[in-house]
Write an enzyme that holds these catalytic residues in place. Structure first.
Site, PDB file in Angstrom:
ATOM      1  N   CYS A 118      -5.649   0.683  -3.939  1.00  0.00           N
ATOM      2  CA  CYS A 118      -5.962   0.267  -2.572  1.00  0.00           C
ATOM      3  C   CYS A 118      -6.420   1.822  -1.998  1.00  0.00           C
ATOM      4  O   CYS A 118      -5.791   2.751  -2.242  1.00  0.00           O
ATOM      5  CB  CYS A 118      -4.739  -0.566  -1.819  1.00  0.00           C
ATOM      6  SG  CYS A 118      -5.352  -1.088  -0.156  1.00  0.00           S
ATOM      7  N   CYS A 120      -5.535   1.941   1.820  1.00  0.00           N
ATOM      8  CA  CYS A 120      -4.870   2.071   3.122  1.00  0.00           C
ATOM      9  C   CYS A 120      -4.042   3.372   3.232  1.00  0.00           C
ATOM     10  O   CYS A 120      -3.941   3.947   4.190  1.00  0.00           O
ATOM     11  CB  CYS A 120      -4.319   0.898   3.191  1.00  0.00           C
ATOM     12  SG  CYS A 120      -3.014   0.384   2.241  1.00  0.00           S
ATOM     13  N   CYS A 128      -7.884  -0.692   4.473  1.00  0.00           N
ATOM     14  CA  CYS A 128      -8.102  -0.652   2.912  1.00  0.00           C
ATOM     15  C   CYS A 128      -9.309  -0.461   2.464  1.00  0.00           C
ATOM     16  O   CYS A 128      -9.725  -0.444   1.202  1.00  0.00           O
ATOM     17  CB  CYS A 128      -7.605  -2.068   2.571  1.00  0.00           C
ATOM     18  SG  CYS A 128      -5.901  -2.367   2.908  1.00  0.00           S
ATOM     19  N   LYS A 193      -2.980 -12.472  -0.564  1.00  0.00           N
ATOM     20  CA  LYS A 193      -2.301 -11.425   0.308  1.00  0.00           C
ATOM     21  C   LYS A 193      -2.549 -11.831   1.510  1.00  0.00           C
ATOM     22  O   LYS A 193      -3.714 -11.653   2.315  1.00  0.00           O
ATOM     23  CB  LYS A 193      -2.817 -10.217   0.099  1.00  0.00           C
ATOM     24  CG  LYS A 193      -2.235  -8.903   0.793  1.00  0.00           C
ATOM     25  CD  LYS A 193      -2.662  -7.649   0.251  1.00  0.00           C
ATOM     26  CE  LYS A 193      -1.853  -6.471   0.744  1.00  0.00           C
ATOM     27  NZ  LYS A 193      -2.249  -5.086   0.627  1.00  0.00           N
ATOM     28  N   ARG A 203       4.681  -0.612   5.806  1.00  0.00           N
ATOM     29  CA  ARG A 203       3.641   0.208   6.277  1.00  0.00           C
ATOM     30  C   ARG A 203       4.380   1.403   6.743  1.00  0.00           C
ATOM     31  O   ARG A 203       3.728   2.554   6.670  1.00  0.00           O
ATOM     32  CB  ARG A 203       3.041  -0.482   7.434  1.00  0.00           C
ATOM     33  CG  ARG A 203       2.213  -1.441   6.990  1.00  0.00           C
ATOM     34  CD  ARG A 203       1.515  -2.437   8.129  1.00  0.00           C
ATOM     35  NE  ARG A 203       0.522  -3.443   7.363  1.00  0.00           N
ATOM     36  CZ  ARG A 203       0.038  -4.240   7.926  1.00  0.00           C
ATOM     37  NH1 ARG A 203       0.130  -4.517   9.424  1.00  0.00           N
ATOM     38  NH2 ARG A 203      -0.643  -5.319   7.158  1.00  0.00           N
ATOM     39  N   ARG A 215      -5.804  -5.854   9.991  1.00  0.00           N
ATOM     40  CA  ARG A 215      -6.143  -6.498   8.601  1.00  0.00           C
ATOM     41  C   ARG A 215      -6.621  -7.953   8.285  1.00  0.00           C
ATOM     42  O   ARG A 215      -7.018  -8.400   7.385  1.00  0.00           O
ATOM     43  CB  ARG A 215      -5.535  -5.958   7.424  1.00  0.00           C
ATOM     44  CG  ARG A 215      -5.301  -4.427   7.383  1.00  0.00           C
ATOM     45  CD  ARG A 215      -4.272  -4.032   6.470  1.00  0.00           C
ATOM     46  NE  ARG A 215      -4.112  -2.353   6.583  1.00  0.00           N
ATOM     47  CZ  ARG A 215      -3.038  -1.902   6.380  1.00  0.00           C
ATOM     48  NH1 ARG A 215      -2.048  -2.583   5.790  1.00  0.00           N
ATOM     49  NH2 ARG A 215      -3.060  -0.323   6.269  1.00  0.00           N
ATOM     50  N   LYS A 246       1.691 -12.982  -2.129  1.00  0.00           N
ATOM     51  CA  LYS A 246       2.825 -12.326  -1.255  1.00  0.00           C
ATOM     52  C   LYS A 246       2.214 -12.651   0.301  1.00  0.00           C
ATOM     53  O   LYS A 246       1.323 -12.976   0.632  1.00  0.00           O
ATOM     54  CB  LYS A 246       2.718 -10.774  -1.318  1.00  0.00           C
ATOM     55  CG  LYS A 246       1.242 -10.160  -0.948  1.00  0.00           C
ATOM     56  CD  LYS A 246       1.259  -8.792  -1.376  1.00  0.00           C
ATOM     57  CE  LYS A 246       2.004  -7.918  -0.293  1.00  0.00           C
ATOM     58  NZ  LYS A 246       1.762  -6.356  -0.208  1.00  0.00           N
ATOM     59  N   SER A 272       8.606  -6.072   1.887  1.00  0.00           N
ATOM     60  CA  SER A 272       9.565  -5.417   2.480  1.00  0.00           C
ATOM     61  C   SER A 272      10.386  -6.123   3.765  1.00  0.00           C
ATOM     62  O   SER A 272      11.604  -5.869   3.789  1.00  0.00           O
ATOM     63  CB  SER A 272       8.768  -3.986   3.123  1.00  0.00           C
ATOM     64  OG  SER A 272       7.791  -4.370   4.003  1.00  0.00           O
ATOM     65  N   TYR A 311      12.198  -5.414  -4.270  1.00  0.00           N
ATOM     66  CA  TYR A 311      13.253  -4.132  -4.081  1.00  0.00           C
ATOM     67  C   TYR A 311      14.540  -4.437  -4.539  1.00  0.00           C
ATOM     68  O   TYR A 311      15.463  -3.433  -4.468  1.00  0.00           O
ATOM     69  CB  TYR A 311      13.080  -3.511  -2.464  1.00  0.00           C
ATOM     70  CG  TYR A 311      11.686  -3.376  -2.012  1.00  0.00           C
ATOM     71  CD1 TYR A 311      10.852  -2.352  -2.093  1.00  0.00           C
ATOM     72  CD2 TYR A 311      11.026  -4.397  -1.407  1.00  0.00           C
ATOM     73  CE1 TYR A 311       9.822  -1.836  -1.770  1.00  0.00           C
ATOM     74  CE2 TYR A 311       9.537  -4.293  -1.027  1.00  0.00           C
ATOM     75  CZ  TYR A 311       8.921  -3.102  -1.189  1.00  0.00           C
ATOM     76  OH  TYR A 311       7.714  -2.672  -0.944  1.00  0.00           O
TER      77      TYR A 311
END
Length: 326
Positions: A118, A120, A128, A193, A203, A215, A246, A272, A311
């Protein structure tokens, strides 16, 4: 409760034996952030417990995760400088390119390195794609995404994961990789997405917040499920070898529907915001972090996911080893 079910649950060994959903650490992917520079090992404030590395230190993060049982990693780059065209994404000596070469020298085929494709993180405007007249220029962006993917593969990427949600991305990347002799490199497409509020901590971690607007013109409206299934099928038809949905927990319905319709692996990305919420609630003693982590992961696989990007990968690998969710 049905008598036979109760009988099977009377013994811990039996309970594990008859579990319908089983997890393997081989199905976990651990995201890592790599920042241009040297000697960097800094905790990410928005993602407690996660570290931002540099190309010369990221092997430490890989080694720790590998010892926990994780072998697959999704790499995100943070450049030293940004510009309008995101040139750091496809620079020969960019942060991800350096990282890939270093890691392949250290670990060879013992790890699977997946790279986010990407712009971004690399554009000065934080979007992006290339911006012309205040709008995202889809077609102008495609060659740069292809160039980025090719540079990653040349540097050692085992799989590329385009995440920019530009129409035609999979076709563009597949065409370039095949033409350059990399037909064996798979594409894991961020087919679904959603324009989600759950991405906030990422971010901050990747320094990729858009500098104007949002976005929503190219990421998906989270009200829509048929659109998600349509986009998945388009990417598969273009040559995607696996797809990503996601965020994970808010999209379990999409994970389920995709798993019922597709003959390619379905990955869910526990993003996240999902991680940060669990961490914050646990820090406030509102929940038991370990139990919530395990239950959330099982829910994703129970919905039909083949792969989980998270994560919590290291901790989940430990839970699997302990038999708590394996």
């Amino acid at each position: 409760m049905e008598a036979r079910t109760r009988r099977l649950r009377n013994n811990e060994i039996l309970r594990r034996m008859v579990r319908e959903t089983r997890l393997s650490s081989d199905a976990l992917i651990y995201p890592l952030f790599v920042k241009k520079g040297q000697g960097i090992e800094e905790e990410i404030p928005s993602l407690p417990g996660q570290i931002r590395y540099s190309p010369d230190t990221v092997a430490k993060g890989i080694d720790l995760a590998q010892k926990a049982g994780i072998r697959s990693f999704l790499l995100f780059g943070i450049p030293e400088a940004k510009d309008e065209t995101g040139s750091g994404a496809y620079a020969e000596n960019g942060v991800i390119q350096q990282t890939l070469r270093n890691l392949k020298m250290s670990f060879g085929k013992d790890v699977c390195l997946i790279t986010d494709v990407c712009l971004c993180e690399y554009t000065s405007h934080g979007h992006c794609g290339i911006v012309h007249g205040g709008r995202i220029d889809n077609d102008t962006t495609l060659p740069l995404l292809s160039q980025t993917a090719l540079s990653h593969v040349r540097s050692g990427s085992d799989m590329v994961a385009p995440s920019g949600m530009m129409d035609g991305t999979v076709t563009a990347i597949r065409t370039v990789l095949d033409a350059e002799g990399f037909s064996g490199i798979p594409i894991m497409s961020y087919a679904v997405k959603y324009a989600s509020a759950f991405y906030g901590p990422f971010r901050e971690a990747a320094d990729s917040a858009p500098q104007f607007g949002n976005r929503k013109t190219y990421q998906m409206d989270y009200h829509n499920s048929r659109e998600a299934l349509k986009r998945i099928q388009i990417d598969v038809n273009e040559g995607a070898d696996s797809i990503i949905v996601k965020p994970a927990l808010p999209c379990l319905d999409i994970v389920f529907k995709a798993s019922q319709r597709l003959n390619v692996p379905v990955a869910a990305y526990s993003v996240s915001g999902e991680y940060a919420m669990i961490k914050a609630a646990a820090a406030s003693l509102f929940i038991e972090e370990y139990d919530i982590m395990c239950e959330s992961a099982v829910a994703v696989f129970r919905a039909g996911a083949d792969i989980l990007i998270t994560y919590f990968a290291k901790e989940l690998a430990g839970a699997i080893k302990n038999g708590d969710i394996g």
